[in-house]
Design an enzyme around this catalytic site. Sequence first.
Site, PDB file in Angstrom:
ATOM      1  N   HIS A  21       1.077  -1.308   0.244  1.00  0.00           N
ATOM      2  CA  HIS A  21      -0.387   0.658   0.359  1.00  0.00           C
ATOM      3  C   HIS A  21       0.346   1.339   0.393  1.00  0.00           C
ATOM      4  CE1 HIS A  21       0.621   1.054   3.795  1.00  0.00           C
ATOM      5  NE2 HIS A  21       0.442  -0.480   4.436  1.00  0.00           N
ATOM      6  N   HIS A  24       3.723   1.499   2.504  1.00  0.00           N
ATOM      7  CA  HIS A  24       5.463   0.822   1.531  1.00  0.00           C
ATOM      8  C   HIS A  24       6.185   1.613   0.154  1.00  0.00           C
ATOM      9  CE1 HIS A  24       2.321  -2.804   2.653  1.00  0.00           C
ATOM     10  NE2 HIS A  24       2.933  -3.123   3.992  1.00  0.00           N
ATOM     11  N   CYS A 130       2.416 -11.494  19.285  1.00  0.00           N
ATOM     12  CA  CYS A 130       1.251 -10.977  18.419  1.00  0.00           C
ATOM     13  C   CYS A 130       1.928 -11.115  16.949  1.00  0.00           C
ATOM     14  CB  CYS A 130       1.278  -9.537  17.831  1.00  0.00           C
ATOM     15  SG  CYS A 130       0.950  -9.075  16.842  1.00  0.00           S
ATOM     16  N   CYS A 133       2.563  -8.317  14.406  1.00  0.00           N
ATOM     17  CA  CYS A 133       3.924  -7.966  14.595  1.00  0.00           C
ATOM     18  C   CYS A 133       4.933  -8.540  15.137  1.00  0.00           C
ATOM     19  CB  CYS A 133       4.791  -7.203  15.756  1.00  0.00           C
ATOM     20  SG  CYS A 133       3.011  -5.242  16.068  1.00  0.00           S
ATOM     21  N   CYS A 155      -3.268  -6.312  20.381  1.00  0.00           N
ATOM     22  CA  CYS A 155      -2.293  -6.288  19.761  1.00  0.00           C
ATOM     23  C   CYS A 155      -2.554  -3.989  19.769  1.00  0.00           C
ATOM     24  CB  CYS A 155      -1.316  -6.346  18.760  1.00  0.00           C
ATOM     25  SG  CYS A 155      -0.306  -6.041  17.779  1.00  0.00           S
ATOM     26  N   HIS A 158      -2.373  -3.951  16.201  1.00  0.00           N
ATOM     27  CA  HIS A 158      -3.000  -4.265  15.274  1.00  0.00           C
ATOM     28  C   HIS A 158      -4.367  -3.902  15.601  1.00  0.00           C
ATOM     29  CE1 HIS A 158       1.096  -5.775  13.050  1.00  0.00           C
ATOM     30  NE2 HIS A 158       0.427  -5.648  12.431  1.00  0.00           N
ATOM     31  N   LYS A 305      -3.049   4.900  11.256  1.00  0.00           N
ATOM     32  CA  LYS A 305      -1.957   4.661  10.603  1.00  0.00           C
ATOM     33  C   LYS A 305      -3.170   4.298   9.844  1.00  0.00           C
ATOM     34  CE  LYS A 305       2.388   1.802  10.382  1.00  0.00           C
ATOM     35  NZ  LYS A 305       1.813   0.071  10.912  1.00  0.00           N
ATOM     36  N   LYS A 308      -3.534  -2.164   5.438  1.00  0.00           N
ATOM     37  CA  LYS A 308      -4.404  -3.487   5.004  1.00  0.00           C
ATOM     38  C   LYS A 308      -5.381  -3.714   6.382  1.00  0.00           C
ATOM     39  CE  LYS A 308      -4.089  -2.927   0.768  1.00  0.00           C
ATOM     40  NZ  LYS A 308      -3.477  -3.156  -0.236  1.00  0.00           N
TER      41      LYS A 308
HETATM   42  O1  ME8 Z   1       7.337  -4.965   9.433  1.00  0.00           O
HETATM   43  N1  ME8 Z   1       2.743   5.425   7.193  1.00  0.00           N
HETATM   44  O2  ME8 Z   1       7.623  -4.986   7.255  1.00  0.00           O
HETATM   45  P1  ME8 Z   1       6.226  -4.587   6.774  1.00  0.00           P
HETATM   46  C1  ME8 Z   1       3.956   4.974   6.667  1.00  0.00           C
HETATM   47  N2  ME8 Z   1       8.675  -7.320   7.375  1.00  0.00           N
HETATM   48  N3  ME8 Z   1       5.363   3.606   6.567  1.00  0.00           N
HETATM   49  C2  ME8 Z   1       4.221   2.432   6.629  1.00  0.00           C
HETATM   50  C3  ME8 Z   1       2.731   2.329   7.139  1.00  0.00           C
HETATM   51  C4  ME8 Z   1       1.580   3.823   7.514  1.00  0.00           C
HETATM   52  N4  ME8 Z   1       0.889   3.583   7.185  1.00  0.00           N
HETATM   53  N5  ME8 Z   1       2.673   1.669   7.112  1.00  0.00           N
HETATM   54  C5  ME8 Z   1       4.124   0.240   6.722  1.00  0.00           C
HETATM   55  C6  ME8 Z   1       7.944  -5.179   8.460  1.00  0.00           C
HETATM   56  N6  ME8 Z   1       5.040   1.506   6.430  1.00  0.00           N
HETATM   57  C7  ME8 Z   1       9.029  -6.358   8.655  1.00  0.00           C
HETATM   58  C8  ME8 Z   1      10.201  -5.294   8.261  1.00  0.00           C
HETATM   59  S1  ME8 Z   1      13.081  -5.063   7.855  1.00  0.00           S
HETATM   60  C9  ME8 Z   1      14.472  -6.167   9.004  1.00  0.00           C
HETATM   61  C10 ME8 Z   1      11.474  -6.475   8.358  1.00  0.00           C
HETATM   62  C11 ME8 Z   1       6.288   1.359   5.952  1.00  0.00           C
HETATM   63  O3  ME8 Z   1       5.325  -5.293   5.810  1.00  0.00           O
HETATM   64  C12 ME8 Z   1       7.194   1.617   7.200  1.00  0.00           C
HETATM   65  O4  ME8 Z   1       8.554   1.293   6.267  1.00  0.00           O
HETATM   66  O5  ME8 Z   1       4.768  -3.952   8.303  1.00  0.00           O
HETATM   67  C13 ME8 Z   1       7.646   0.028   8.242  1.00  0.00           C
HETATM   68  O6  ME8 Z   1       7.839   0.192   8.967  1.00  0.00           O
HETATM   69  C14 ME8 Z   1       7.265  -1.149   7.045  1.00  0.00           C
HETATM   70  O7  ME8 Z   1       5.828  -0.576   6.645  1.00  0.00           O
HETATM   71  C15 ME8 Z   1       6.883  -2.227   7.807  1.00  0.00           C
HETATM   72  O8  ME8 Z   1       6.322  -2.842   6.724  1.00  0.00           O
END
Ligand code: ME8
Length: 523
Positions: A21, A24, A130, A133, A155, A158, A305, A308
């Site tokens: 989304h 990311h 969780c 997370c 959580c 979430h 925040k 999805k």
């Molecule tokens: O946490 N606003 O992956 P993830 C801004 N796999 N950025 C956002 C956001 C929002 N509303 N939602 C998501 C993980 N992000 C782990 C990471 S790294 C070694 C492992 C972005 O798919 C932001 O960068 O849940 C957040 O930290 C990341 O997506 C979380 O992606």
Amino acid sequence: MSDGSSFYVTTPIFYVNDVPHIGHAYTEVAADVLARWHRQAGDPTWFLTGTDEHGQKILRTATANGVSPKAWADKLVAEAWQPLLNTIDISNDDFIRTTDARHEVNVQLFLQRLYDAGYIYTGEYEGYYCVGCEEYKQLSDLVDGTGQYEGQLVCAIHSKPVELLKERNYFFKMSEFAGRLLELYKTRPDFVQPESVRNEIVSFVSRGLTDLSISRQTFDWGIKVPWDESHVVYVWFDALLNYATAAGYGYDEEKFARLWPATHIVGKDIARFHAVIWPAMLMAAGLEVPKQVYGHGWLLVGGEKMSKSKLTGIAPEQITDTFGSDAFRYYFMRAINFGQDGSFSWEDLAARYQAELANGFGNLASRVIAMVTRYFEGAIPAAVETAVTEAERSIRATERRVTAAADAAVSRLAIHEAIARIWELVDELNGYITEQEPWKLSKDPANADRLATVLNTAVRGLGTLAVLLSPVVPEAAAKLWVALAGVGTVQEQPIRSAYEWQGGDRVEPLEALFPRIEVEATA
Ligand code: ME8
């Protein structure tokens, strides 16, 4: 160890349980703007992104969809995560998947080294987990559920119930590193930024650290613990190592020495993993800690925040299909102060598109090129020294000033500020054209020198803008560069001396950089 000029920048590796989304995409664009800027400055640059594919969350999603986790990950990477990079014009140098052999093998190597060095032991753990997370939670991290989860603890991120787990696992002696971590935050205040995130991390570690459970035994979708194959490595321990395994750790030490340490761009939701667990892991392995961990803010939709799982997710293509990738990149980098939360709204996006990109920048470029075509049959006129006035000297001074100011802002990761500084030149050039009225100068041959000087100044100003804006709006900057008859590609132009461009020979026709959009259709 790198000499300091090299810039190795990373995004988080994203979970493949779902499609991307705009949250990311936001992180991707921020890291991409930084990477493009440094590349264009001539700094040795490496930009890594990728996907996080192990753990219970992916396993459950795949199972629910009736496929193996690897097949699920392959599908999501091919159909959603790789295409995202095209959708928003990302210039990554590498893409790591945690199912890559280069990663799996070297995670095992890293873990074995920590085991041999005495940093790992067996223990029992009982706690609330969780799966969203992929993290054990403290009671203080939980809140009362609402709706279907009324009466349960959920959580806070979430809004879903946690699971009480009791397992016999391997533990990493993270508690031993609390003192060294606090020392790190103190001696290198830039290590974790922005300040709000730094404060949160310092206060978290000041309360003391517990050891970290780093293996799981109840499922097998993960990297096997090398000395005990009945366990898989905890997904975060596995995931954090991507930054090292992609950079050659364990198999290309020359590359690793050249690239490491990295600047990690992450959302503040996962800053703790990057600023606490990750440096502790590196310290235990005798490796250098990252150059910086930057936890940016959240995109909010309706004050929450965006995510999805809460059905507030917006797909990047919903924006790029109408506005294009440049506008996507510009909007999020300009409208939100990098480091703070920011609300997304279609109205704000459409208003900024029209006022800043279409009318401010796009129109300026079209008008200047049209006037050179009309008054000089396309030949870019030279400035006439005797016709130069304070107005031209002011534009030249602004070009220099904003170039230096934008570069300084980028080095602080203040991307929004860099763009705001560059926009001072857009605004000044627009004011300059309005005041100088080249269309009036063109009416009297006695003003020929002034007309040439004004249009030369405007063309050079546009060239400076193309060079400075290329990291943010690469497509528009490239089109403008071609229209100005710039030599080579705009990405090759040294950004720290953007103002030095002297102008080409002839302008080429330029289509509207940011065409008019029927906004009603998207609102
Ligand atoms: O946490 N606003 O992956 P993830 C801004 N796999 N950025 C956002 C956001 C929002 N509303 N939602 C998501 C993980 N992000 C782990 C990471 S790294 C070694 C492992 C972005 O798919 C932001 O960068 O849940 C957040 O930290 C990341 O997506 C979380 O992606």
